[in-house]
Design an enzyme around this catalytic site. Sequence first.
Site, short mmCIF file in Angstrom:
data_model
loop_
_atom_site.label_atom_id
_atom_site.label_comp_id
_atom_site.label_asym_id
_atom_site.label_seq_id
_atom_site.Cartn_x
_atom_site.Cartn_y
_atom_site.Cartn_z
NE ARG A 102 -3.76 0.05 2.08
CZ ARG A 102 -4.68 0.60 2.88
NH1 ARG A 102 -4.66 -0.29 4.19
NH2 ARG A 102 -5.40 1.68 2.69
CB CYS A 103 4.00 2.14 1.12
SG CYS A 103 5.39 3.27 1.31
#
Length: 113
Positions: free
Chosen positions: A9-10
């Site tokens: 998600r980063c």
Amino acid sequence: MIQILHNPRCSKSRSVLKFLNEKGLEVEEIRYLDQPLSANEIRNILKKLNIKPLDWVRKNEELFKTQFKGKQLNDDEWIDILANNPKLIERPVVINGNKAVIGRPLEKILDII
């Protein structure tokens, strides 16, 4: 084999993984949020990073600000906090054998690959 402590998600983590893949390197993703690291694994990675536990903490994370900011804790206490709260671990971390770097900025990775 190169390992990456990865949070899909980063965006920084995704860009480092993409960079490593584009270099044609074999990469093992360690999704540390899904399977948190043990205290011993954290100690091992800290040795490779050559940093103190507090230097690996995401200090802009709300959890840090509300529960840990300003507390005087020793290294073992910080290691336990990281083991129990993996979202506080700064990412991405790239590990190559006995060396590791936090991949911010991405160019730091070149020091160990």
